[in-house]
Design a protein around this motif. Structure first.
Motif, PDB file in Angstrom:
ATOM      1  N   GLU A  89       0.831  -1.204   0.000  1.00 57.40           N
ATOM      2  CA  GLU A  89       0.000   0.000   0.000  1.00 57.40           C
ATOM      3  C   GLU A  89       0.863   1.249   0.000  1.00 57.40           C
ATOM      4  OE1 GLU A  89      -2.561  -0.402   3.336  1.00 57.40           O
ATOM      5  OE2 GLU A  89      -3.524  -2.194   2.557  1.00 57.40           O
ATOM      6  N   VAL A  90       2.010   1.195   0.603  1.00 59.32           N
ATOM      7  CA  VAL A  90       2.906   2.348   0.648  1.00 59.32           C
ATOM      8  C   VAL A  90       3.517   2.595  -0.719  1.00 59.32           C
ATOM      9  CG1 VAL A  90       5.064   3.206   1.625  1.00 59.32           C
ATOM     10  CG2 VAL A  90       3.424   2.012   3.078  1.00 59.32           C
ATOM     11  N   PHE A  91       3.885   1.530  -1.420  1.00 53.73           N
ATOM     12  CA  PHE A  91       4.586   1.674  -2.687  1.00 53.73           C
ATOM     13  C   PHE A  91       3.674   1.800  -3.903  1.00 53.73           C
ATOM     14  CE2 PHE A  91       7.828  -0.648  -0.122  1.00 53.73           C
ATOM     15  CZ  PHE A  91       8.725   0.407  -0.051  1.00 53.73           C
ATOM     16  N   THR A  92       2.409   1.475  -3.772  1.00 55.40           N
ATOM     17  CA  THR A  92       1.509   1.511  -4.920  1.00 55.40           C
ATOM     18  C   THR A  92       0.498   2.636  -4.767  1.00 55.40           C
ATOM     19  OG1 THR A  92      -0.028  -0.036  -3.905  1.00 55.40           O
ATOM     20  CG2 THR A  92       1.694  -0.961  -5.307  1.00 55.40           C
ATOM     21  N   ALA A  93      -0.020   3.073  -5.877  1.00 55.64           N
ATOM     22  CA  ALA A  93      -1.077   4.092  -5.855  1.00 55.64           C
ATOM     23  C   ALA A  93      -2.403   3.409  -5.539  1.00 55.64           C
ATOM     24  CB  ALA A  93      -1.151   4.794  -7.204  1.00 55.64           C
ATOM     25  N   SER A  94      -3.358   4.172  -5.087  1.00 58.55           N
ATOM     26  CA  SER A  94      -4.637   3.592  -4.678  1.00 58.55           C
ATOM     27  C   SER A  94      -5.476   3.132  -5.864  1.00 58.55           C
ATOM     28  CB  SER A  94      -5.417   4.591  -3.839  1.00 58.55           C
ATOM     29  OG  SER A  94      -5.667   5.750  -4.622  1.00 58.55           O
ATOM     30  N   ASP A  95      -5.186   3.579  -7.104  1.00 57.37           N
ATOM     31  CA  ASP A  95      -5.985   3.181  -8.256  1.00 57.37           C
ATOM     32  C   ASP A  95      -5.546   1.834  -8.849  1.00 57.37           C
ATOM     33  OD1 ASP A  95      -3.582   4.238  -9.045  1.00 57.37           O
ATOM     34  OD2 ASP A  95      -4.375   5.139 -10.885  1.00 57.37           O
ATOM     35  N   LEU A  96      -4.451   1.247  -8.357  1.00 54.98           N
ATOM     36  CA  LEU A  96      -3.992  -0.044  -8.840  1.00 54.98           C
ATOM     37  C   LEU A  96      -4.771  -1.161  -8.147  1.00 54.98           C
ATOM     38  CD1 LEU A  96      -0.142   0.505  -8.989  1.00 54.98           C
ATOM     39  CD2 LEU A  96      -1.749   0.474 -10.882  1.00 54.98           C
ATOM     40  N   PRO A  97      -4.756  -2.364  -8.724  1.00 53.20           N
ATOM     41  CA  PRO A  97      -5.494  -3.471  -8.093  1.00 53.20           C
ATOM     42  C   PRO A  97      -4.956  -3.789  -6.689  1.00 53.20           C
ATOM     43  CG  PRO A  97      -4.274  -4.227 -10.037  1.00 53.20           C
ATOM     44  CD  PRO A  97      -4.081  -2.742  -9.937  1.00 53.20           C
ATOM     45  N   SER A  98      -5.737  -4.545  -5.958  1.00 45.43           N
ATOM     46  CA  SER A  98      -5.383  -4.868  -4.568  1.00 45.43           C
ATOM     47  C   SER A  98      -4.108  -5.710  -4.516  1.00 45.43           C
ATOM     48  CB  SER A  98      -6.526  -5.619  -3.903  1.00 45.43           C
ATOM     49  OG  SER A  98      -6.636  -6.894  -4.465  1.00 45.43           O
ATOM     50  N   PRO A  99      -3.440  -5.695  -3.382  1.00 46.37           N
ATOM     51  CA  PRO A  99      -2.188  -6.458  -3.252  1.00 46.37           C
ATOM     52  C   PRO A  99      -2.411  -7.920  -2.884  1.00 46.37           C
ATOM     53  CG  PRO A  99      -2.556  -5.143  -1.300  1.00 46.37           C
ATOM     54  CD  PRO A  99      -3.665  -4.809  -2.254  1.00 46.37           C
ATOM     55  N   ALA A 100      -3.546  -8.487  -3.263  1.00 46.64           N
ATOM     56  CA  ALA A 100      -3.856  -9.869  -2.902  1.00 46.64           C
ATOM     57  C   ALA A 100      -2.828 -10.872  -3.406  1.00 46.64           C
ATOM     58  CB  ALA A 100      -5.245 -10.248  -3.393  1.00 46.64           C
ATOM     59  N   PRO A 101      -2.317 -10.762  -4.639  1.00 47.71           N
ATOM     60  CA  PRO A 101      -1.299 -11.735  -5.064  1.00 47.71           C
ATOM     61  C   PRO A 101      -0.032 -11.679  -4.195  1.00 47.71           C
ATOM     62  CG  PRO A 101      -2.169 -10.585  -6.965  1.00 47.71           C
ATOM     63  CD  PRO A 101      -2.727  -9.917  -5.743  1.00 47.71           C
ATOM     64  N   PHE A 102       0.328 -10.460  -3.771  1.00 49.95           N
ATOM     65  CA  PHE A 102       1.501 -10.318  -2.899  1.00 49.95           C
ATOM     66  C   PHE A 102       1.261 -11.013  -1.561  1.00 49.95           C
ATOM     67  CE2 PHE A 102       3.554  -7.873   0.525  1.00 49.95           C
ATOM     68  CZ  PHE A 102       4.873  -8.134   0.213  1.00 49.95           C
ATOM     69  N   VAL A 103       0.078 -10.846  -0.998  1.00 47.36           N
ATOM     70  CA  VAL A 103      -0.253 -11.452   0.294  1.00 47.36           C
ATOM     71  C   VAL A 103      -0.202 -12.974   0.190  1.00 47.36           C
ATOM     72  CG1 VAL A 103      -2.098 -11.776   1.984  1.00 47.36           C
ATOM     73  CG2 VAL A 103      -1.610  -9.501   1.092  1.00 47.36           C
ATOM     74  N   TRP A 104      -0.799 -13.523  -0.873  1.00 43.04           N
ATOM     75  CA  TRP A 104      -0.790 -14.973  -1.037  1.00 43.04           C
ATOM     76  C   TRP A 104       0.612 -15.503  -1.285  1.00 43.04           C
ATOM     77  CZ3 TRP A 104      -4.316 -17.862   0.809  1.00 43.04           C
ATOM     78  CH2 TRP A 104      -5.618 -17.407   0.890  1.00 43.04           C
ATOM     79  N   ALA A 105       1.401 -14.753  -2.014  1.00 46.60           N
ATOM     80  CA  ALA A 105       2.783 -15.180  -2.268  1.00 46.60           C
ATOM     81  C   ALA A 105       3.585 -15.198  -0.969  1.00 46.60           C
ATOM     82  CB  ALA A 105       3.446 -14.256  -3.291  1.00 46.60           C
ATOM     83  N   VAL A 106       3.399 -14.173  -0.147  1.00 48.89           N
ATOM     84  CA  VAL A 106       4.117 -14.134   1.131  1.00 48.89           C
ATOM     85  C   VAL A 106       3.681 -15.286   2.017  1.00 48.89           C
ATOM     86  CG1 VAL A 106       4.376 -12.827   3.283  1.00 48.89           C
ATOM     87  CG2 VAL A 106       4.628 -11.671   1.091  1.00 48.89           C
ATOM     88  N   LEU A 107       2.372 -15.516   2.090  1.00 48.58           N
ATOM     89  CA  LEU A 107       1.872 -16.612   2.932  1.00 48.58           C
ATOM     90  C   LEU A 107       2.334 -17.964   2.421  1.00 48.58           C
ATOM     91  CD1 LEU A 107      -1.779 -15.483   3.730  1.00 48.58           C
ATOM     92  CD2 LEU A 107       0.140 -15.637   5.304  1.00 48.58           C
ATOM     93  N   GLY A 108       2.242 -18.187   1.126  1.00 46.88           N
ATOM     94  CA  GLY A 108       2.556 -19.496   0.575  1.00 46.88           C
ATOM     95  C   GLY A 108       4.040 -19.782   0.449  1.00 46.88           C
ATOM     96  N   VAL A 109       4.823 -18.765   0.130  1.00 44.95           N
ATOM     97  CA  VAL A 109       6.241 -18.993  -0.142  1.00 44.95           C
ATOM     98  C   VAL A 109       7.111 -18.755   1.083  1.00 44.95           C
ATOM     99  CG1 VAL A 109       8.176 -18.232  -1.576  1.00 44.95           C
ATOM    100  CG2 VAL A 109       5.912 -18.428  -2.572  1.00 44.95           C
ATOM    101  N   VAL A 110       6.716 -17.823   1.940  1.00 43.75           N
ATOM    102  CA  VAL A 110       7.577 -17.473   3.076  1.00 43.75           C
ATOM    103  C   VAL A 110       7.042 -18.031   4.394  1.00 43.75           C
ATOM    104  CG1 VAL A 110       8.574 -15.566   4.376  1.00 43.75           C
ATOM    105  CG2 VAL A 110       8.343 -15.376   1.912  1.00 43.75           C
ATOM    106  N   VAL A 111       5.804 -17.713   4.707  1.00 43.55           N
ATOM    107  CA  VAL A 111       5.290 -17.987   6.055  1.00 43.55           C
ATOM    108  C   VAL A 111       5.112 -19.481   6.316  1.00 43.55           C
ATOM    109  CG1 VAL A 111       3.366 -17.624   7.627  1.00 43.55           C
ATOM    110  CG2 VAL A 111       4.227 -15.745   6.263  1.00 43.55           C
ATOM    111  N   TYR A 112       4.427 -20.199   5.477  1.00 43.78           N
ATOM    112  CA  TYR A 112       4.149 -21.605   5.757  1.00 43.78           C
ATOM    113  C   TYR A 112       5.417 -22.464   5.778  1.00 43.78           C
ATOM    114  CZ  TYR A 112      -0.771 -20.575   5.685  1.00 43.78           C
ATOM    115  OH  TYR A 112      -2.000 -20.060   5.963  1.00 43.78           O
TER     116      TYR A 112
END
Length: 132
Positions: free
Chosen positions: A81-104
């Motif tokens: 949210e800090v690096f992107t403008a508000s008119d771009l799509p949601s950061p959902a792919p980033f969240v899933w990538a972090v959860l799936g690739v890093v956290v689990y």
């Protein structure tokens, strides 16, 4: 040498001790630490407290690592949210990538470390108790 000599002039009398060695006198499977624990002596309580303390230390270390991992997620998820403008799509792919690739995978590594460390603590305790 005759019996009428003084005791200091006689050679020392030799005695042969025969019997079962001390280590063989114990019943099979008997270990001092095990009997201390079953008889609930102070030393046995110390042995058990030592095992519990090492298991608690292992649990707290793994819990601390898990809290750091999961606790940092809100901060990490606020970064797009800090690096992107508000008119771009949601950061959902980033969240899933972090959860799936890093956290689990990291959570799996923490859990694996915990189980292996707990089993090592128990093996060390059983070696102590069994006298091996």
């Amino acid at each position: 040498m005759s019996a009428d000599q003084p005791p200091s002039a006689r050679p020392p009398r030799r005695e042969t001790v025969t019997g079962v060695p001390r280590s063989a006198r114990r019943p099979p499977g008997h270990a001092p630490a095990r009997s201390e624990i079953t008889e609930q002596t102070t030393l046995g309580a110390t042995y058990v407290r030592s095992l519990m303390r090492s298991q608690l230390r292992t649990a707290l270390i793994s819990l601390g690592a898990l809290v750091l991992l999961v606790g940092s997620l809100p901060l990490l998820f606020s970064l797009p949210e800090v690096f992107t403008a508000s008119d771009l799509p949601s950061p959902a792919p980033f969240v899933w990538a972090v959860l799936g690739v890093v956290v689990y995978p990291v959570m799996w590594l923490i859990a694996r470390w915990y189980v292996r460390r707990a089993e090592r603590n128990e093996r060390a305790f059983s070696k102590l108790v069994e006298g091996r």
